[in-house]
Enzyme design. Sequence first.
Site, PDB file in Angstrom:
ATOM      1  N   ASP A  67       0.811  -1.211   0.000  1.00 33.82           N
ATOM      2  CA  ASP A  67       0.000   0.000   0.000  1.00 33.82           C
ATOM      3  C   ASP A  67       0.850   1.269   0.000  1.00 33.82           C
ATOM      4  OD1 ASP A  67       0.938  -0.450   2.603  1.00 33.82           O
ATOM      5  OD2 ASP A  67      -1.012  -1.102   3.319  1.00 33.82           O
ATOM      6  N   ASN A 136      -7.741  -3.450  14.400  1.00 32.68           N
ATOM      7  CA  ASN A 136      -9.141  -3.641  13.959  1.00 32.68           C
ATOM      8  C   ASN A 136      -9.275  -4.758  12.921  1.00 32.68           C
ATOM      9  OD1 ASN A 136      -8.049  -2.550  11.663  1.00 32.68           O
ATOM     10  ND2 ASN A 136      -9.399  -0.774  11.542  1.00 32.68           N
ATOM     11  N   HIS A 138      -7.474  -5.101  10.044  1.00 27.36           N
ATOM     12  CA  HIS A 138      -7.152  -4.822   8.637  1.00 27.36           C
ATOM     13  C   HIS A 138      -5.861  -5.535   8.226  1.00 27.36           C
ATOM     14  CE1 HIS A 138      -4.885  -0.852   9.809  1.00 27.36           C
ATOM     15  NE2 HIS A 138      -3.989  -1.775   9.560  1.00 27.36           N
ATOM     16  N   GLU A 143      -9.701  -1.943   5.426  1.00 28.25           N
ATOM     17  CA  GLU A 143     -10.351  -1.707   6.702  1.00 28.25           C
ATOM     18  C   GLU A 143     -11.607  -2.576   6.816  1.00 28.25           C
ATOM     19  OE1 GLU A 143      -8.643  -0.226   8.755  1.00 28.25           O
ATOM     20  OE2 GLU A 143      -8.202   1.890   8.322  1.00 28.25           O
TER      21      GLU A 143
HETATM   22  C1  F6R Z   1       1.140  -1.355   6.110  1.00 33.51           C
HETATM   23  C2  F6R Z   1       0.134  -2.384   6.346  1.00 33.51           C
HETATM   24  C3  F6R Z   1      -0.696  -2.386   7.589  1.00 33.51           C
HETATM   25  C4  F6R Z   1       0.137  -2.646   8.846  1.00 33.51           C
HETATM   26  C5  F6R Z   1      -0.755  -2.611  10.083  1.00 33.51           C
HETATM   27  C6  F6R Z   1       0.020  -2.840  11.352  1.00 33.51           C
HETATM   28  O1  F6R Z   1       1.812  -1.592   4.889  1.00 33.51           O
HETATM   29  O2  F6R Z   1      -0.028  -3.233   5.531  1.00 33.51           O
HETATM   30  O3  F6R Z   1      -1.688  -3.384   7.482  1.00 33.51           O
HETATM   31  O4  F6R Z   1       0.764  -3.893   8.742  1.00 33.51           O
HETATM   32  O5  F6R Z   1      -1.410  -1.385  10.146  1.00 33.51           O
HETATM   33  O6  F6R Z   1       0.870  -1.758  11.578  1.00 33.51           O
HETATM   34  P1  F6R Z   1       1.913  -1.775  12.775  1.00 33.51           P
HETATM   35  O7  F6R Z   1       2.922  -2.798  12.455  1.00 33.51           O
HETATM   36  O8  F6R Z   1       2.498  -0.383  12.783  1.00 33.51           O
HETATM   37  O9  F6R Z   1       1.136  -2.095  14.014  1.00 33.51           O
END
Ligand code: F6R
Length: 266
Positions: A67, A136, A138, A143
Amino acid sequence: MKVLILPTAERAAMHVAKLIADTVIGTANPVLGLATGGTMEPVYRELVHRHQAGELSFAGVTTFNLDEYVGLPPAHPQSYHSTMRRLLFDYVDIDLERCHLPQGDAKDIEVEAARYEAAIANAGGIDLQLLGVGSNGHIGFNEPTSSLGARTRVKTLTRETRSANARFFSSPDEVPRYALTMGPATIMDARQCVLLAIGAGKADAIARMVEGPVGADCPATALQWHPKATIVLDPEAASKLKMIAYYQYVHPDGQEPELGGGDGQS
Ligand code: F6R
């Protein structure tokens, strides 16, 4: 799903780095799907370390990140383009021409989304997709209520995700509202998925993802349908799993016995 519970957060990250290194070493023209987020930082540190120790080359590796924030140009310090350079690309022998991220500042974002999907297909698909998970549920920036069949497209980030990511920006208002993200269906096309989650803040999402019903309210549950998904956890992230004793019985301390094939859980 193969659920591996490592004794510490550090060992969990090391294990994920090893799975990535094994894929790079064991695959001709490997294609990696990469993730950002705080959870991945020790994984990339270990990959850089292995490279600097002469154990791992990224020379033939192609990458696709999950992303990118919509509206941030690649040179923005908090873009995922910049983040990936800072964490990995600038320290290994990877060809930057082979490092792909969605272009968040593309003039036509829908055209960009289609271009990104086509680029993944043209590269022969993803051998190993690295994933984190939001508290959450995702994956990527899909989301809750994302269509599980969706492919790369724009998603509006939840308030929760924006505030979780505010730590990377100088103020919460600076966190973009939108992201261009691979969809659950794009992720499911990868030949292998490896998801890393660390800490108690992820425990509810992990319990829901591994043991709850498949549903769009927790997009990570899509992985229950993936034939080769490995979930790597520290004890805190695993703490709400009902079948924790079983996972530890099958894979003591997250070790993988050589059974060959399958999801290794049974
Ligand atoms: C970012 C992504 C997100 C993160 C998720 C966890 O490229 O794919 O799904 O993996 O938001 O983020 P952290 O590791 O910061 O808790």
